[in-house]
Design a protein around this motif. Structure first.
Motif, PDB file in Angstrom:
ATOM      1  N   ILE A  33       0.845  -1.201   0.000  1.00 23.69           N
ATOM      2  CA  ILE A  33       0.000   0.000   0.000  1.00 23.69           C
ATOM      3  C   ILE A  33       0.879   1.249   0.000  1.00 23.69           C
ATOM      4  O   ILE A  33       0.670   2.177  -0.785  1.00 23.69           O
ATOM      5  N   LEU A  34       1.896   1.269   0.888  1.00 27.63           N
ATOM      6  CA  LEU A  34       2.827   2.408   0.923  1.00 27.63           C
ATOM      7  C   LEU A  34       3.525   2.576  -0.427  1.00 27.63           C
ATOM      8  O   LEU A  34       3.644   3.682  -0.954  1.00 27.63           O
ATOM      9  N   GLY A  35       4.000   1.453  -0.978  1.00 28.07           N
ATOM     10  CA  GLY A  35       4.693   1.498  -2.260  1.00 28.07           C
ATOM     11  C   GLY A  35       3.812   2.011  -3.382  1.00 28.07           C
ATOM     12  O   GLY A  35       4.249   2.814  -4.213  1.00 28.07           O
ATOM     13  N   LEU A  36       2.553   1.558  -3.407  1.00 25.58           N
ATOM     14  CA  LEU A  36       1.622   1.998  -4.457  1.00 25.58           C
ATOM     15  C   LEU A  36       1.282   3.482  -4.322  1.00 25.58           C
ATOM     16  O   LEU A  36       1.171   4.191  -5.326  1.00 25.58           O
ATOM     17  N   ILE A  37       1.114   3.952  -3.072  1.00 30.23           N
ATOM     18  CA  ILE A  37       0.859   5.383  -2.852  1.00 30.23           C
ATOM     19  C   ILE A  37       2.027   6.211  -3.389  1.00 30.23           C
ATOM     20  O   ILE A  37       1.836   7.205  -4.102  1.00 30.23           O
ATOM     21  N   ILE A  38       3.252   5.780  -3.063  1.00 28.08           N
ATOM     22  CA  ILE A  38       4.446   6.490  -3.540  1.00 28.08           C
ATOM     23  C   ILE A  38       4.520   6.438  -5.062  1.00 28.08           C
ATOM     24  O   ILE A  38       4.830   7.435  -5.722  1.00 28.08           O
ATOM     25  N   TRP A  39       4.191   5.277  -5.637  1.00 29.90           N
ATOM     26  CA  TRP A  39       4.228   5.114  -7.095  1.00 29.90           C
ATOM     27  C   TRP A  39       3.249   6.070  -7.771  1.00 29.90           C
ATOM     28  O   TRP A  39       3.584   6.740  -8.752  1.00 29.90           O
ATOM     29  N   VAL A  40       2.024   6.151  -7.232  1.00 24.04           N
ATOM     30  CA  VAL A  40       1.005   7.053  -7.796  1.00 24.04           C
ATOM     31  C   VAL A  40       1.459   8.516  -7.698  1.00 24.04           C
ATOM     32  O   VAL A  40       1.307   9.294  -8.646  1.00 24.04           O
ATOM     33  N   ILE A  41       2.049   8.867  -6.542  1.00 31.79           N
ATOM     34  CA  ILE A  41       2.540  10.248  -6.363  1.00 31.79           C
ATOM     35  C   ILE A  41       3.638  10.565  -7.371  1.00 31.79           C
ATOM     36  O   ILE A  41       3.655  11.642  -7.979  1.00 31.79           O
ATOM     37  N   THR A  42       4.567   9.619  -7.590  1.00 32.52           N
ATOM     38  CA  THR A  42       5.657   9.858  -8.548  1.00 32.52           C
ATOM     39  C   THR A  42       5.119   9.983  -9.980  1.00 32.52           C
ATOM     40  O   THR A  42       5.615  10.787 -10.763  1.00 32.52           O
ATOM     41  N   ILE A  43       4.079   9.192 -10.312  1.00 31.38           N
ATOM     42  CA  ILE A  43       3.463   9.302 -11.640  1.00 31.38           C
ATOM     43  C   ILE A  43       2.805  10.674 -11.796  1.00 31.38           C
ATOM     44  O   ILE A  43       2.977  11.360 -12.815  1.00 31.38           O
ATOM     45  N   PHE A  44       2.053  11.083 -10.771  1.00 34.93           N
ATOM     46  CA  PHE A  44       1.360  12.378 -10.792  1.00 34.93           C
ATOM     47  C   PHE A  44       2.351  13.528 -10.965  1.00 34.93           C
ATOM     48  O   PHE A  44       2.182  14.394 -11.833  1.00 34.93           O
ATOM     49  N   LEU A  45       3.416  13.520 -10.152  1.00 29.94           N
ATOM     50  CA  LEU A  45       4.411  14.591 -10.238  1.00 29.94           C
ATOM     51  C   LEU A  45       5.158  14.548 -11.563  1.00 29.94           C
ATOM     52  O   LEU A  45       5.472  15.588 -12.151  1.00 29.94           O
ATOM     53  N   GLY A  46       5.442  13.332 -12.042  1.00 30.39           N
ATOM     54  CA  GLY A  46       6.126  13.200 -13.325  1.00 30.39           C
ATOM     55  C   GLY A  46       5.307  13.759 -14.474  1.00 30.39           C
ATOM     56  O   GLY A  46       5.820  14.490 -15.327  1.00 30.39           O
ATOM     57  N   LEU A  47       4.005  13.441 -14.485  1.00 30.18           N
ATOM     58  CA  LEU A  47       3.118  13.958 -15.544  1.00 30.18           C
ATOM     59  C   LEU A  47       2.991  15.477 -15.462  1.00 30.18           C
ATOM     60  O   LEU A  47       3.029  16.169 -16.483  1.00 30.18           O
ATOM     61  N   LYS A  48       2.854  15.995 -14.234  1.00 28.18           N
ATOM     62  CA  LYS A  48       2.757  17.452 -14.079  1.00 28.18           C
ATOM     63  C   LYS A  48       4.051  18.124 -14.538  1.00 28.18           C
ATOM     64  O   LYS A  48       4.029  19.208 -15.118  1.00 28.18           O
ATOM     65  N   GLY A  49       5.186  17.449 -14.262  1.00 30.20           N
ATOM     66  CA  GLY A  49       6.471  17.989 -14.695  1.00 30.20           C
ATOM     67  C   GLY A  49       6.570  18.079 -16.205  1.00 30.20           C
ATOM     68  O   GLY A  49       7.002  19.081 -16.768  1.00 30.20           O
ATOM     69  N   ILE A  50       6.104  17.002 -16.906  1.00 26.62           N
ATOM     70  CA  ILE A  50       6.142  16.989 -18.381  1.00 26.62           C
ATOM     71  C   ILE A  50       5.237  18.096 -18.931  1.00 26.62           C
ATOM     72  O   ILE A  50       5.625  18.839 -19.848  1.00 26.62           O
ATOM     73  N   LEU A  51       4.021  18.205 -18.366  1.00 23.59           N
ATOM     74  CA  LEU A  51       3.090  19.230 -18.835  1.00 23.59           C
ATOM     75  C   LEU A  51       3.628  20.634 -18.596  1.00 23.59           C
ATOM     76  O   LEU A  51       3.448  21.532 -19.423  1.00 23.59           O
ATOM     77  N   SER A  52       4.341  20.811 -17.467  1.00 19.73           N
ATOM     78  CA  SER A  52       4.928  22.129 -17.174  1.00 19.73           C
ATOM     79  C   SER A  52       6.035  22.485 -18.162  1.00 19.73           C
ATOM     80  O   SER A  52       6.151  23.623 -18.601  1.00 19.73           O
ATOM     81  N   VAL A  53       6.853  21.493 -18.498  1.00 19.85           N
ATOM     82  CA  VAL A  53       7.966  21.724 -19.437  1.00 19.85           C
ATOM     83  C   VAL A  53       7.431  22.227 -20.774  1.00 19.85           C
ATOM     84  O   VAL A  53       8.008  23.104 -21.412  1.00 19.85           O
ATOM     85  N   PHE A  54       6.304  21.657 -21.210  1.00 24.58           N
ATOM     86  CA  PHE A  54       5.726  22.045 -22.509  1.00 24.58           C
ATOM     87  C   PHE A  54       4.666  23.142 -22.364  1.00 24.58           C
ATOM     88  O   PHE A  54       3.891  23.390 -23.283  1.00 24.58           O
ATOM     89  N   ASN A  55       4.656  23.776 -21.170  1.00 28.78           N
ATOM     90  CA  ASN A  55       3.749  24.918 -20.918  1.00 28.78           C
ATOM     91  C   ASN A  55       2.285  24.574 -21.166  1.00 28.78           C
ATOM     92  O   ASN A  55       1.504  25.382 -21.683  1.00 28.78           O
ATOM     93  N   LEU A  56       1.893  23.335 -20.802  1.00 27.01           N
ATOM     94  CA  LEU A  56       0.503  22.905 -20.994  1.00 27.01           C
ATOM     95  C   LEU A  56      -0.324  23.097 -19.729  1.00 27.01           C
ATOM     96  O   LEU A  56      -1.533  22.877 -19.756  1.00 27.01           O
ATOM     97  N   ILE A  57       0.351  23.453 -18.601  1.00 28.67           N
ATOM     98  CA  ILE A  57      -0.387  23.767 -17.373  1.00 28.67           C
ATOM     99  C   ILE A  57       0.172  25.046 -16.792  1.00 28.67           C
ATOM    100  O   ILE A  57       1.283  25.442 -17.110  1.00 28.67           O
TER     101      ILE A  57
END
Length: 407
Positions: free
Chosen positions: A383-407
C-alpha cells in the motif's frame, strides 16, 4: 560508538549518493525562490526514500543479487527483457555519465570558493585543475576495490557535509514555527511544480535503488540482518533529509534572485552571517561533489554488471571499465568549464520522470515469492509502495506538462 561504526551499512553511502551538487543546487533554488514553502516536499521525499530503499536493501540481502540482475532473470519474455535492459542501461549508465560532470563541477565550485580557481596548460589549452584533483581522489578510492575503505571514507564525508550544511542553517537563525508548519502543510506556489518534481527526483534517486541492493548483499549475508539494514536506512536517509532541509533554510535567508548554485549562496551569505557561512557551505559543497563523484560511477558499474550478467566484483576489469568511463567523462567535461547548472537541474527533473518506471519494476520484483519467499512485501508495504508510485506518476506527468507549458 565503536560498535555503531562497525555496524554501519550502505545507508550512509545512499545518503552520500543523493546529497550531491544536484541536491545542493535544487534545494538552494527552492529556498531562494520559495522560502520555506516547499519543505513539505522534502518530508514526502524522505518518507518515500525510506520505504523504497528498505525494499531494495531487503531484496539484496534475501536474494544476494542486485536489482538489475533480478529484473533480467525474472522477465521471461525475451523482447520485454531486452527493452527493459536497454531502458535501465541507458537511464542509469549513460545518464550517470552525463550527470557526473555536474557532480565534479559542484565539488570543484566548493573547493574553488576556498582556494581560488586553478588552471593547467594542456596542449595549448587552459583547463581547470581542481576537477582533475577530485577525479584522481575518486579514481584511487574506487580502484582500491575495498568496500570497507570506500564505506569509511564516504561515511566521513557525509558527517562532514552534514555538519557543514546544518551549521549554516543554524547561523541564519531560522523561524522554527514557520519551518514546522511548512514541513507539514503542502503548498503549491505559482511556477513551483518543476522544483517540487526536482526535489523528489533529487532525493528518491532511481540509481540508488540499484546501488542499495548491490551494497546490501555485499555487506550482509544472512536474513537476520534485515532489522539492522532497516535501522541503517532510516538513520541515514533522515540525516540526509535534514541536510537538504538545512540547505533550503539557509537559502531562504537570502533576499535576492541572483543565486544559481551553492557557491553563489556562500558568497551571498558572507556579508549577512560572516565568513564562517562561506566556509561551511564551501566545505559542504566539496564533500557533496566528491561523494556523488564516487557513488554515481559505482552505481553505473553495478547496474551494467547486473544487466549484462557480469560478476559484480569491485576488482573486476569489466566492472572497473564502466566506472572509469563514467568518471572520465565527468572529469573531462568539468575541466573544460562545461556549464553544469542547467544540466544538473535537467537531470533532477529527468530523475523524477524516470522514477515511476523504476519504482514499478521494484514493486513487481518485491512481490515475487520465487525471489523473496516469506520476505516478500506485506500488504502494508505494498500500500505504501503503491501510494508512492502514484505520487511519482502524478508529479512526473505534471512535470512533463509544465515543461511544454501545458499547465
Amino acid at each position: 560508538m565503536k560498535n555503531w561504526f562497525r555496524n554501519i551499512g550502505p545507508g550512509p553511502l545512499v545518503a552520500a549518493a543523493f546529497i550531491g551538487p544536484g541536491t545542493v543546487t535544487v534545494c538552494t533554488l527552492a529556498g531562494v525562490n520559495f522560502g520555506y514553502t516547499l519543505l513539505w516536499a522534502m518530508v514526502l521525499s524522505v518518507i518515500a526514500t525510506i520505504v523504497l530503499q528498505d525494499m531494495a536493501a531487503r531484496l539484496g540481502i534475501i536474494s544476494q543479487k542486485g536489482l538489475s540482475q533480478v529484473i533480467r532473470e525474472e522477465i521471461k519474455n525475451p523482447v520485454l527483457r531486452a527493452l527493459s535492459i536497454i531502458l535501465i542501461l541507458s537511464a542509469i549508465v549513460i545518464g550517470n555519465a552525463a550527470y557526473e560532470a555536474g557532480n565534479i563541477s559542484g565539488g570543484a565550485l566548493g573547493l574553488e570558493s576556498l582556494v581560488g580557481h586553478q588552471t593547467l596548460n594542456l596542449f595549448q589549452y587552459k583547463v581547470s585543475a581542481i576537477p582533475w584533483i577530485l577525479g584522481f581522489l575518486a579514481f584511487v578510492l574506487l580502484f582500491l576495490g575495498k568496500y570497507r575503505i570506500l564505506e569509511r571514507v564516504l561515511v566521513g564525508l557525509v558527517i562532514l557535509m552534514s555538519l557543514a550544511f546544518l551549521s549554516t542553517a543554524i547561523l541564519t537563525e531560522p523561524e522554527v514555527l514557520s519551518i514546522l508548519k511548512n514541513m507539514l502543510v503542502p503548498q503549491f506556489p505559482e511556477e513551483s511544480i518543476l522544483t517540487i518534481v526536482a526535489l523528489v527526483g533529487t532525493t528518491v534517486v532511481p540509481y540508488n535503488l540499484f546501488l542499495h541492493a548491490s551494497l546490501a548483499k555485499t555487506k550482509w549475508k544472512t536474513n537476520s540482518a534485515i532489522g539492522s539494514a532497516r535501522k541503517d536506512t532510516i538513520l541515514a536517509v533522515v540525516l540526509g533529509g535534514m541536510v537538504s532541509m538545512g540547505i533550503i533554510i539557509s537559502a531562504a535567508a537570502i533576499k535576492t534572485e541572483n543565486i544559481n548554485n551553492a557557491a553563489d549562496l556562500a558568497l551571498a551569505l558572507e556579508p549577512l552571517f560572516g565568513t564562517n557561512a562561506k566556509y561551511f557551505l564551501s566545505i559542504g559543497l566539496f564533500a557533496a561533489g566528491l561523494t556523488s563523484a564516487i557513488t554515481a560511477p559505482l552505481a553505473a558499474a553495478y547496474v551494467a554488471s547486473g544487466c549484462l550478467g557480469w560478476r559484480a566484483n569491485l576488482k573486476s576489469w569489466r566492472f572497473r571499465a564502466v566506472w572509469m568511463f563514467v568518471l572520465g567523462l565527468g572529469v573531462i567535461f568539468s575541466s573544460l568549464s562545461f556549464k553544469s547548472i542547467e544540466i544538473i537541474k535537467f537531470a533532477q527533473v529527468a530523475n523524477g520522470l524516470l522514477l515511476p518506471i523504476i519504482v514499478g519494476f521494484l514493486l513487481w520484483v518485491m512481490n515475487k515469492t520465487t525471489v523473496l519467499g516469506i520476505y516478500k512485501n506485506t500488504k502494508f508495504q505494498n500500500i505504501l509502495g503503491l501510494i508512492i508510485w502514484v505520487i511519482t506518476i502524478f508529479l512526473g506527468l505534471k512535470g512533463i506538462l509544465s515543461v511544454f507549458n501545458l499547465i
